[in-house]
Write a protein that holds these residues in place. Structure first.
Motif, PDB file in Angstrom:
ATOM      1  N   GLN A 169     -27.754   3.736 -41.358  1.00  0.00           N
ATOM      2  CA  GLN A 169     -29.470   4.408 -40.408  1.00  0.00           C
ATOM      3  C   GLN A 169     -30.317   5.740 -41.480  1.00  0.00           C
ATOM      4  OE1 GLN A 169     -30.368   3.891 -37.399  1.00  0.00           O
ATOM      5  NE2 GLN A 169     -32.297   4.473 -38.037  1.00  0.00           N
ATOM      6  N   LEU A 170     -29.759   6.688 -42.262  1.00  0.00           N
ATOM      7  CA  LEU A 170     -30.248   7.455 -43.417  1.00  0.00           C
ATOM      8  C   LEU A 170     -31.063   6.703 -44.098  1.00  0.00           C
ATOM      9  CD1 LEU A 170     -31.062   9.900 -44.009  1.00  0.00           C
ATOM     10  CD2 LEU A 170     -28.984  10.837 -45.084  1.00  0.00           C
ATOM     11  N   ARG A 171     -30.378   5.787 -44.994  1.00  0.00           N
ATOM     12  CA  ARG A 171     -30.298   5.314 -45.936  1.00  0.00           C
ATOM     13  C   ARG A 171     -31.913   4.703 -45.750  1.00  0.00           C
ATOM     14  NH1 ARG A 171     -26.328   1.248 -48.584  1.00  0.00           N
ATOM     15  NH2 ARG A 171     -25.660   2.912 -49.096  1.00  0.00           N
ATOM     16  N   ARG A 172     -31.844   3.684 -43.938  1.00  0.00           N
ATOM     17  CA  ARG A 172     -33.101   3.251 -43.216  1.00  0.00           C
ATOM     18  C   ARG A 172     -34.141   3.733 -43.656  1.00  0.00           C
ATOM     19  NH1 ARG A 172     -29.900  -0.456 -39.375  1.00  0.00           N
ATOM     20  NH2 ARG A 172     -29.286  -1.824 -40.930  1.00  0.00           N
ATOM     21  N   ASP A 173     -33.553   4.657 -42.904  1.00  0.00           N
ATOM     22  CA  ASP A 173     -34.720   5.949 -42.655  1.00  0.00           C
ATOM     23  C   ASP A 173     -35.694   6.269 -43.903  1.00  0.00           C
ATOM     24  OD1 ASP A 173     -33.870   5.827 -39.719  1.00  0.00           O
ATOM     25  OD2 ASP A 173     -33.410   8.135 -39.941  1.00  0.00           O
ATOM     26  N   LEU A 174     -34.877   7.062 -45.439  1.00  0.00           N
ATOM     27  CA  LEU A 174     -35.490   7.312 -46.028  1.00  0.00           C
ATOM     28  C   LEU A 174     -36.449   5.913 -46.712  1.00  0.00           C
ATOM     29  CD1 LEU A 174     -32.246   9.019 -47.892  1.00  0.00           C
ATOM     30  CD2 LEU A 174     -33.992   9.831 -46.866  1.00  0.00           C
ATOM     31  N   TRP A 175     -35.405   4.774 -46.824  1.00  0.00           N
ATOM     32  CA  TRP A 175     -36.532   3.581 -47.184  1.00  0.00           C
ATOM     33  C   TRP A 175     -37.454   3.608 -46.617  1.00  0.00           C
ATOM     34  CZ3 TRP A 175     -32.352  -0.930 -47.427  1.00  0.00           C
ATOM     35  CH2 TRP A 175     -31.150  -1.373 -48.490  1.00  0.00           C
ATOM     36  N   LYS A 176     -38.363   4.060 -45.477  1.00  0.00           N
ATOM     37  CA  LYS A 176     -39.065   3.287 -44.619  1.00  0.00           C
ATOM     38  C   LYS A 176     -39.537   4.990 -45.093  1.00  0.00           C
ATOM     39  CE  LYS A 176     -40.476   3.273 -40.025  1.00  0.00           C
ATOM     40  NZ  LYS A 176     -41.401   3.924 -39.451  1.00  0.00           N
ATOM     41  N   LEU A 177     -39.305   5.541 -45.179  1.00  0.00           N
ATOM     42  CA  LEU A 177     -40.165   6.992 -45.543  1.00  0.00           C
ATOM     43  C   LEU A 177     -40.786   6.861 -46.376  1.00  0.00           C
ATOM     44  CD1 LEU A 177     -40.904   9.952 -44.032  1.00  0.00           C
ATOM     45  CD2 LEU A 177     -38.780  10.860 -44.924  1.00  0.00           C
ATOM     46  N   ILE A 178     -40.083   6.093 -47.744  1.00  0.00           N
ATOM     47  CA  ILE A 178     -40.432   6.582 -48.818  1.00  0.00           C
ATOM     48  C   ILE A 178     -41.643   5.063 -49.800  1.00  0.00           C
ATOM     49  CG2 ILE A 178     -38.954   7.730 -49.907  1.00  0.00           C
ATOM     50  CD1 ILE A 178     -37.271   5.358 -51.347  1.00  0.00           C
ATOM     51  N   THR A 179     -41.269   4.318 -48.294  1.00  0.00           N
ATOM     52  CA  THR A 179     -42.260   3.053 -48.378  1.00  0.00           C
ATOM     53  C   THR A 179     -44.067   3.083 -48.140  1.00  0.00           C
ATOM     54  OG1 THR A 179     -40.178   1.541 -48.294  1.00  0.00           O
ATOM     55  CG2 THR A 179     -42.406   0.204 -47.838  1.00  0.00           C
ATOM     56  N   GLU A 180     -43.563   3.950 -47.410  1.00  0.00           N
ATOM     57  CA  GLU A 180     -45.013   4.373 -46.596  1.00  0.00           C
ATOM     58  C   GLU A 180     -45.614   5.522 -47.001  1.00  0.00           C
ATOM     59  OE1 GLU A 180     -43.498   4.652 -41.587  1.00  0.00           O
ATOM     60  OE2 GLU A 180     -43.985   7.131 -42.675  1.00  0.00           O
ATOM     61  N   LEU A 181     -44.967   6.249 -47.877  1.00  0.00           N
ATOM     62  CA  LEU A 181     -45.403   7.381 -49.411  1.00  0.00           C
ATOM     63  C   LEU A 181     -46.326   6.287 -49.938  1.00  0.00           C
ATOM     64  CD1 LEU A 181     -42.589  10.049 -48.760  1.00  0.00           C
ATOM     65  CD2 LEU A 181     -44.680  10.807 -48.381  1.00  0.00           C
ATOM     66  N   ASN A 182     -45.351   5.708 -50.546  1.00  0.00           N
ATOM     67  CA  ASN A 182     -45.970   4.666 -51.111  1.00  0.00           C
ATOM     68  C   ASN A 182     -47.103   3.675 -51.628  1.00  0.00           C
ATOM     69  OD1 ASN A 182     -45.262   1.675 -53.429  1.00  0.00           O
ATOM     70  ND2 ASN A 182     -45.582   3.740 -54.660  1.00  0.00           N
ATOM     71  N   ASP A 183     -47.032   3.864 -50.147  1.00  0.00           N
ATOM     72  CA  ASP A 183     -48.664   2.811 -49.174  1.00  0.00           C
ATOM     73  C   ASP A 183     -49.147   3.580 -49.407  1.00  0.00           C
ATOM     74  OD1 ASP A 183     -46.191   0.592 -48.918  1.00  0.00           O
ATOM     75  OD2 ASP A 183     -46.434   0.536 -47.313  1.00  0.00           O
ATOM     76  N   ASN A 184     -49.727   4.446 -49.353  1.00  0.00           N
ATOM     77  CA  ASN A 184     -50.144   5.938 -49.317  1.00  0.00           C
ATOM     78  C   ASN A 184     -51.090   6.382 -50.747  1.00  0.00           C
ATOM     79  OD1 ASN A 184     -51.519   5.637 -46.252  1.00  0.00           O
ATOM     80  ND2 ASN A 184     -49.319   6.712 -46.509  1.00  0.00           N
ATOM     81  N   GLY A 185     -49.938   5.645 -51.863  1.00  0.00           N
ATOM     82  CA  GLY A 185     -50.693   6.409 -53.210  1.00  0.00           C
ATOM     83  C   GLY A 185     -49.701   7.087 -53.776  1.00  0.00           C
ATOM     84  N   THR A 186     -48.345   7.431 -53.264  1.00  0.00           N
ATOM     85  CA  THR A 186     -48.102   8.252 -54.040  1.00  0.00           C
ATOM     86  C   THR A 186     -47.019   7.139 -55.119  1.00  0.00           C
ATOM     87  OG1 THR A 186     -47.314   9.578 -51.960  1.00  0.00           O
ATOM     88  CG2 THR A 186     -45.922  10.056 -53.921  1.00  0.00           C
ATOM     89  N   THR A 187     -46.875   7.761 -56.418  1.00  0.00           N
ATOM     90  CA  THR A 187     -45.649   7.062 -57.345  1.00  0.00           C
ATOM     91  C   THR A 187     -44.111   7.625 -56.905  1.00  0.00           C
ATOM     92  OG1 THR A 187     -47.965   7.405 -59.258  1.00  0.00           O
ATOM     93  CG2 THR A 187     -45.545   6.543 -59.472  1.00  0.00           C
ATOM     94  N   ILE A 188     -43.893   6.211 -57.175  1.00  0.00           N
ATOM     95  CA  ILE A 188     -41.811   6.984 -56.751  1.00  0.00           C
ATOM     96  C   ILE A 188     -41.098   6.777 -57.401  1.00  0.00           C
ATOM     97  CG2 ILE A 188     -40.659   6.073 -55.623  1.00  0.00           C
ATOM     98  CD1 ILE A 188     -42.244   7.478 -53.276  1.00  0.00           C
ATOM     99  N   LEU A 189     -40.557   7.691 -58.275  1.00  0.00           N
ATOM    100  CA  LEU A 189     -39.405   6.894 -59.403  1.00  0.00           C
ATOM    101  C   LEU A 189     -38.154   7.380 -58.795  1.00  0.00           C
ATOM    102  CD1 LEU A 189     -39.290   6.666 -62.113  1.00  0.00           C
ATOM    103  CD2 LEU A 189     -38.414   8.786 -62.587  1.00  0.00           C
TER     104      LEU A 189
END
Ligand code: ATP
Length: 236
Positions: A169-189
């Motif tokens: 559950q946490l893995r899915r939540d984290l994936w969703k959250l960071i994908t949304e951040l990236n969609d809004n322009g945040t670079t992710i490493l």
């Protein structure tokens, strides 16, 4: 366009250990970039140099065009880091820890309070805002580390193995959250040991081994080149 991370011939020596041995890498602004490599490949050392926790022994490292040593403040302000280790002030309510961090970065008090509420809601632990870090469950601690990385609204979010040992559950939540951040322009490493995770999330992946980049490609290309062998190696 300025790269989010631009590193050339980066070197770090700890005594006899050559942790980084001429690492060169460019992470484009806005990308979701993966860093894969076996234990000891140098991933954490690389990240620690970017955020100013470790001094390089040689080479160049820039974040959004700022040199990580000479323009430390500008480079550091652009980065939100969720580290592998929980290096948090354990004795204050988590909301206060976030507000202190925001204050340290020059964010005025009223805004710091709003941001703290907002990020705690986003990571799903708002109801725990008055609890101290020590009293959170392991999963909540992970969520909090992400909240802490987000409080400064960074342009570059660095996540060091954020899903190691967490439940589905946490893995899915984290994936969703960071994908949304990236969609809004945040670079992710993102550093990970799981090629499936990189395949699911990342546009591009660099493979590190013995302190160097040995390959950069899309996750699909890596799989085609037989990176499943690497995966097996990583899983051990
Ligand atoms: P992991 O996947 O296990 O987290 P990593 O890819 O993050 O590994 P690093 O932690 O950067 O790798 O370590 C790279 C090398 O540098 C390793 O050989 C490690 O033992 C060594 N090293 C890291 N930090 C130190 C230190 N403070 N002093 C001495 N050696 C160190």
């Amino acid at each position: 366009m300025t790269a989010a991370i631009d590193v050339t011939d980066l070197r770090k020596q700890y005594g006899n250990v050559q942790a980084l041995d001429g690492l060169s890498l460019t992470v484009p602004e806005g990308s979701f970039f993966g860093l894969l490599g076996p234990n000891g490949a140098g991933k954490t050392t690389f990240i620690n140099i970017l955020v100013g926790l470790v001094r390089k022994t040689g080479g160049d490292a820039q974040v959004f065009g700022y040199d990580v040593e000479t323009d430390y403040r500008e480079a550091r302000d652009a980065i939100g880091l969720a580290p592998q280790e929980f290096n948090v002030d354990r004795f204050f309510p988590i909301k206060e820890v976030l507000e202190h961090k925001a204050g340290y970065h020059g964010i005025p008090t009223a805004e710091a309070r709003e941001r703290a509420d907002d990020v705690l809601k986003r990571v799903g632990i708002y109801e725990k805002r008055d609890t101290r870090f020590d009293w959170l469950s392991g999963g909540m601690k992970r969520r909090f580390m992400l909240a802490r990385a987000l409080i400064t609204e960074p342009d570059l979010l660095i996540l060091d193995e954020p899903t190691a040992g967490v439940d589905v559950q946490l893995r899915r939540d984290l994936w969703k959250l960071i994908t949304e951040l990236n969609d809004n322009g945040t670079t992710i490493l993102l550093t990970t040991h799981y090629i499936e995770e990189a395949e699911r999330l990342c546009d591009e992946v660099a493979i590190l081994d013995s302190g160097r980049v040995v390959d950069v490609a899309s996750p699909e290309e890596l799989m085609d080149r037989g990176a499943d062998k690497i995966t097996i190696q990583f899983r051990e």
